[in-house]
Design a protein around this motif. Structure first.
Motif, PDB file in Angstrom:
ATOM      1  N   VAL A   1       0.830  -1.201   0.000  1.00 46.31           N
ATOM      2  CA  VAL A   1       0.000   0.000   0.000  1.00 46.31           C
ATOM      3  C   VAL A   1       0.865   1.251   0.000  1.00 46.31           C
ATOM      4  CG1 VAL A   1      -1.672   1.342   1.344  1.00 46.31           C
ATOM      5  CG2 VAL A   1      -1.960  -1.121   1.113  1.00 46.31           C
ATOM      6  N   ILE A   2       1.885   1.260   0.854  1.00 44.82           N
ATOM      7  CA  ILE A   2       2.774   2.424   0.945  1.00 44.82           C
ATOM      8  C   ILE A   2       3.540   2.610  -0.354  1.00 44.82           C
ATOM      9  CG2 ILE A   2       4.847   3.308   2.089  1.00 44.82           C
ATOM     10  CD1 ILE A   2       3.781   2.207   4.695  1.00 44.82           C
ATOM     11  N   GLU A   3       4.047   1.524  -0.936  1.00 43.54           N
ATOM     12  CA  GLU A   3       4.773   1.620  -2.206  1.00 43.54           C
ATOM     13  C   GLU A   3       3.857   2.124  -3.323  1.00 43.54           C
ATOM     14  OE1 GLU A   3       6.590  -2.114  -3.059  1.00 43.54           O
ATOM     15  OE2 GLU A   3       7.779  -2.122  -1.209  1.00 43.54           O
ATOM     16  N   ALA A   4       2.611   1.633  -3.350  1.00 40.81           N
ATOM     17  CA  ALA A   4       1.654   2.077  -4.362  1.00 40.81           C
ATOM     18  C   ALA A   4       1.368   3.566  -4.217  1.00 40.81           C
ATOM     19  CB  ALA A   4       0.366   1.267  -4.244  1.00 40.81           C
ATOM     20  N   TYR A   5       1.289   4.021  -2.979  1.00 32.42           N
ATOM     21  CA  TYR A   5       1.031   5.440  -2.727  1.00 32.42           C
ATOM     22  C   TYR A   5       2.207   6.300  -3.187  1.00 32.42           C
ATOM     23  CZ  TYR A   5       0.005   9.783  -0.255  1.00 32.42           C
ATOM     24  OH  TYR A   5      -0.231  11.103   0.046  1.00 32.42           O
ATOM     25  N   GLU A   6       3.414   5.883  -2.822  1.00 31.03           N
ATOM     26  CA  GLU A   6       4.600   6.682  -3.138  1.00 31.03           C
ATOM     27  C   GLU A   6       4.931   6.672  -4.627  1.00 31.03           C
ATOM     28  OE1 GLU A   6       7.640   5.096  -0.657  1.00 31.03           O
ATOM     29  OE2 GLU A   6       6.836   5.955   1.198  1.00 31.03           O
ATOM     30  N   ASP A   7       4.597   5.591  -5.343  1.00 28.12           N
ATOM     31  CA  ASP A   7       4.964   5.458  -6.760  1.00 28.12           C
ATOM     32  C   ASP A   7       3.826   5.801  -7.717  1.00 28.12           C
ATOM     33  OD1 ASP A   7       7.389   4.549  -5.786  1.00 28.12           O
ATOM     34  OD2 ASP A   7       6.868   2.428  -5.986  1.00 28.12           O
ATOM     35  N   ALA A   8       2.685   6.206  -7.185  1.00 28.38           N
ATOM     36  CA  ALA A   8       1.503   6.427  -8.032  1.00 28.38           C
ATOM     37  C   ALA A   8       1.702   7.574  -9.012  1.00 28.38           C
ATOM     38  CB  ALA A   8       0.288   6.697  -7.148  1.00 28.38           C
ATOM     39  N   LYS A   9       1.139   7.402 -10.209  1.00 27.79           N
ATOM     40  CA  LYS A   9       1.075   8.472 -11.193  1.00 27.79           C
ATOM     41  C   LYS A   9      -0.277   9.148 -11.013  1.00 27.79           C
ATOM     42  CE  LYS A   9       4.979   7.042 -12.922  1.00 27.79           C
ATOM     43  NZ  LYS A   9       6.229   7.791 -12.666  1.00 27.79           N
ATOM     44  N   GLY A  10      -0.274  10.451 -10.868  1.00 24.14           N
ATOM     45  CA  GLY A  10      -1.521  11.137 -10.575  1.00 24.14           C
ATOM     46  C   GLY A  10      -1.761  11.182  -9.078  1.00 24.14           C
ATOM     47  N   ASP A  11      -3.002  11.328  -8.691  1.00 25.48           N
ATOM     48  CA  ASP A  11      -3.336  11.432  -7.272  1.00 25.48           C
ATOM     49  C   ASP A  11      -3.124  10.082  -6.590  1.00 25.48           C
ATOM     50  OD1 ASP A  11      -4.487  11.782  -4.739  1.00 25.48           O
ATOM     51  OD2 ASP A  11      -5.925  13.236  -5.516  1.00 25.48           O
ATOM     52  N   PRO A  12      -2.180   9.995  -5.621  1.00 26.95           N
ATOM     53  CA  PRO A  12      -1.892   8.702  -4.975  1.00 26.95           C
ATOM     54  C   PRO A  12      -3.044   8.175  -4.131  1.00 26.95           C
ATOM     55  CG  PRO A  12      -0.709  10.478  -3.884  1.00 26.95           C
ATOM     56  CD  PRO A  12      -1.310  11.066  -5.110  1.00 26.95           C
ATOM     57  N   LEU A  13      -3.902   9.065  -3.632  1.00 33.80           N
ATOM     58  CA  LEU A  13      -5.045   8.599  -2.833  1.00 33.80           C
ATOM     59  C   LEU A  13      -5.996   7.769  -3.683  1.00 33.80           C
ATOM     60  CD1 LEU A  13      -5.944  11.753  -0.689  1.00 33.80           C
ATOM     61  CD2 LEU A  13      -4.674   9.731   0.018  1.00 33.80           C
ATOM     62  N   LYS A  14      -6.136   8.147  -4.938  1.00 40.46           N
ATOM     63  CA  LYS A  14      -7.021   7.403  -5.844  1.00 40.46           C
ATOM     64  C   LYS A  14      -6.507   5.994  -6.054  1.00 40.46           C
ATOM     65  CE  LYS A  14      -9.334   7.850 -10.321  1.00 40.46           C
ATOM     66  NZ  LYS A  14      -9.481   8.673 -11.538  1.00 40.46           N
ATOM     67  N   LYS A  15      -5.198   5.824  -5.944  1.00 40.41           N
ATOM     68  CA  LYS A  15      -4.567   4.519  -6.143  1.00 40.41           C
ATOM     69  C   LYS A  15      -4.789   3.585  -4.966  1.00 40.41           C
ATOM     70  CE  LYS A  15      -1.706   1.629  -8.251  1.00 40.41           C
ATOM     71  NZ  LYS A  15      -2.042   0.995  -9.543  1.00 40.41           N
ATOM     72  N   VAL A  16      -4.788   4.108  -3.751  1.00 38.15           N
ATOM     73  CA  VAL A  16      -4.794   3.233  -2.576  1.00 38.15           C
ATOM     74  C   VAL A  16      -6.139   3.162  -1.854  1.00 38.15           C
ATOM     75  CG1 VAL A  16      -2.321   3.553  -2.209  1.00 38.15           C
ATOM     76  CG2 VAL A  16      -3.943   5.048  -1.023  1.00 38.15           C
ATOM     77  N   LEU A  17      -7.018   4.141  -2.041  1.00 42.03           N
ATOM     78  CA  LEU A  17      -8.301   4.133  -1.328  1.00 42.03           C
ATOM     79  C   LEU A  17      -9.396   3.504  -2.185  1.00 42.03           C
ATOM     80  CD1 LEU A  17      -8.339   7.716   0.236  1.00 42.03           C
ATOM     81  CD2 LEU A  17      -7.519   5.592   1.273  1.00 42.03           C
ATOM     82  N   VAL A  18     -10.408   2.945  -1.526  1.00 41.84           N
ATOM     83  CA  VAL A  18     -11.543   2.394  -2.259  1.00 41.84           C
ATOM     84  C   VAL A  18     -12.249   3.545  -2.977  1.00 41.84           C
ATOM     85  CG1 VAL A  18     -11.862   0.446  -0.702  1.00 41.84           C
ATOM     86  CG2 VAL A  18     -13.061   2.587  -0.246  1.00 41.84           C
ATOM     87  N   PRO A  19     -12.797   3.320  -4.171  1.00 45.36           N
ATOM     88  CA  PRO A  19     -13.415   4.397  -4.952  1.00 45.36           C
ATOM     89  C   PRO A  19     -14.474   5.172  -4.194  1.00 45.36           C
ATOM     90  CG  PRO A  19     -13.158   2.434  -6.290  1.00 45.36           C
ATOM     91  CD  PRO A  19     -12.788   2.043  -4.901  1.00 45.36           C
ATOM     92  N   GLU A  20     -15.270   4.489  -3.386  1.00 45.25           N
ATOM     93  CA  GLU A  20     -16.340   5.160  -2.643  1.00 45.25           C
ATOM     94  C   GLU A  20     -15.792   6.272  -1.757  1.00 45.25           C
ATOM     95  OE1 GLU A  20     -19.215   4.213   1.194  1.00 45.25           O
ATOM     96  OE2 GLU A  20     -18.253   2.553   0.125  1.00 45.25           O
ATOM     97  N   VAL A  21     -14.704   5.978  -1.055  1.00 48.82           N
ATOM     98  CA  VAL A  21     -14.115   6.953  -0.134  1.00 48.82           C
ATOM     99  C   VAL A  21     -13.463   8.093  -0.908  1.00 48.82           C
ATOM    100  CG1 VAL A  21     -12.355   7.306   1.648  1.00 48.82           C
ATOM    101  CG2 VAL A  21     -13.788   5.254   1.692  1.00 48.82           C
ATOM    102  N   TYR A  22     -12.698   7.752  -1.935  1.00 46.76           N
ATOM    103  CA  TYR A  22     -12.019   8.790  -2.719  1.00 46.76           C
ATOM    104  C   TYR A  22     -13.027   9.705  -3.404  1.00 46.76           C
ATOM    105  CZ  TYR A  22      -8.999  11.135  -6.042  1.00 46.76           C
ATOM    106  OH  TYR A  22      -8.344  12.111  -6.765  1.00 46.76           O
ATOM    107  N   ASN A  23     -14.095   9.131  -3.964  1.00 45.35           N
ATOM    108  CA  ASN A  23     -15.108   9.935  -4.641  1.00 45.35           C
ATOM    109  C   ASN A  23     -15.806  10.883  -3.664  1.00 45.35           C
ATOM    110  OD1 ASN A  23     -14.530   8.658  -7.060  1.00 45.35           O
ATOM    111  ND2 ASN A  23     -16.189   7.163  -6.872  1.00 45.35           N
ATOM    112  N   GLU A  24     -16.001  10.429  -2.439  1.00 48.48           N
ATOM    113  CA  GLU A  24     -16.612  11.291  -1.430  1.00 48.48           C
ATOM    114  C   GLU A  24     -15.706  12.475  -1.113  1.00 48.48           C
ATOM    115  OE1 GLU A  24     -18.546  11.064   3.088  1.00 48.48           O
ATOM    116  OE2 GLU A  24     -18.065   9.224   1.990  1.00 48.48           O
ATOM    117  N   MET A  25     -14.393  12.218  -1.087  1.00 41.74           N
ATOM    118  CA  MET A  25     -13.441  13.308  -0.861  1.00 41.74           C
ATOM    119  C   MET A  25     -13.491  14.319  -2.003  1.00 41.74           C
ATOM    120  SD  MET A  25     -10.098  11.270   0.602  1.00 41.74           S
ATOM    121  CE  MET A  25     -10.173  10.315   2.123  1.00 41.74           C
TER     122      MET A  25
END
Length: 353
Positions: A288-312
């Motif tokens: 999870v941490i590696e996915a967050y640090e290496d993500a292209k674009g918004d890293p939260l979108k990469k690691v959080l479930v869509p429901e939570v990210y969309n609410e943000m």
């Protein structure tokens, strides 16, 4: 006439979620009142902290003492070395016209009733702030009053302030007899409201590393999810992210944010319900941490479930629309005021051309 410390001398316990501003409240409400640095002592309780650490203990020291021939020689002596409580008590009596303060951080991370021992009897206060009941402790009495038989009381110029994380209630429990001797003051975990100072407003509005989501929206959304999801245990409010759980430096660095905030959510707050928050739990926290640090674009979108990210995202859009509306209304008011001023120019005083 004695100095009036009625509204200062008390036992106060600030409690709330981690990062809600307990220590800041201690600083603003009490430390600022103590002008003499010598009249302030801070201590941190922890699982290995004991009564002897707090009050003091007999320790072996080398001292020069005269021998039978009258010559000085070093010998091992046992002397009472005062702890933080005895030191501030001594200072308070020596400076009875000044406010003195004992600060105890993380009160329930140590076994507080055992650490206080018989001293907890002193926490009952009279109207003037002095102890209602006395105790007898020859070591403290000799250190403070130079008289081993002198009774010990808290003077009216000494306040004891403590902090406690509600998420640490399971570390050491405090019985009712101990708790009732404290004025309990809850520190609310506020991300919005007119009471916020400029520093907090700026901190809440700060965006997460490489993300379009602000810290305030992230934390409030996570806290809401924490309270509504079935995580398999009660008291989820105690696990909430405090407004200052992450510092400004944490919000400027993706690695620091991931290791501090995401790790906390994985290991603690969502330990029994990780799938409620994290998009992929199959490879563990490191993935999870590696996915967050290496993500292209918004890293939260990469690691959080869509429901939570969309609410943000939705919350960010609502805030932007509200800010735009407020700015438009302010502009309209300013234009109306300017127009009114042009239509009704100020009258010159009589006698002026």
């Amino acid at each position: 006439m004695a100095d009036d410390f009625t509204f200062f001398a008390e036992n106060v316990l600030f409690y709330g979620v981690p990062g809600c501003g307990k220590s800041y409240s201690v600083e603003q409400r009490y430390e600022k009142q103590v002008t003499n640095k010598q009249c302030k002592v801070r201590v941190v309780f922890h699982p290995d902290y004991t009564y002897s650490d707090f009050v003091g203990q007999l320790m072996p020291v080398l001292e020069e003492v005269p021998n039978a021939q009258g010559e000085k020689e070093e010998k091992l002596q046992y002397k009472f070395l005062p702890g933080p409580f005895t030191r501030i008590l001594d200072v308070a009596y020596a400076n009875h016209h000044e406010k003195c303060l004992l600060i105890i951080e993380e009160l329930n991370r140590g076994n507080a009733p055992a650490i206080f021992g018989e001293i907890f009897q002193l926490l009952d206060r009279n109207d003037d702030g002095s102890s209602k009941y006395a105790i007898y402790n020859s070591d403290i009495a000799n250190e403070v009053h130079k008289d081993k038989l002198c009774p010990i009381k808290l003077p009216p110029n000494l306040t004891i302030v403590a902090t406690m994380n509600t998420s640490d209630q399971n570390v050491f429990t405090m019985d009712t007899a101990f708790q009732r001797r404290w004025q309990m003051k809850h520190i609310p975990n506020r991300f919005t409201g007119e009471s916020l100072d400029e520093k907090t407003i700026n901190h809440v509005a700060k965006h997460l590393p490489n993300s379009e989501i602000s810290w305030g929206v992230f934390a409030q959304t996570i806290n809401k999810k924490m309270h509504t999801a079935n995580l398999g245990f009660g008291g989820t409010e105690d696990k909430s992210l405090g407004v200052y759980f992450a510092t400004d430096n944490d919000l400027d660095d993706a690695e620091r944010f991931a290791e501090k905030v995401l790790k906390y959510l994985w290991d603690d707050a969502f330990k029994l319900g990780r799938k409620e928050l994290f998009n992929d739990c199959s490879q563990g926290l490191s993935a999870v941490i590696e996915a967050y640090e290496d993500a292209k674009g918004d890293p939260l979108k990469k690691v959080l479930v869509p429901e939570v990210y969309n609410e943000m995202q939705k919350k960010m859009a609502e805030m932007a629309a509200e800010q735009a509306k407020t700015a438009e209304e302010k502009t309209s008011e300013e234009e109306a005021a300017e127009s009114a001023a042009e239509d009704n120019p100020a009258q010159k005083p009589a006698g002026e051309e």
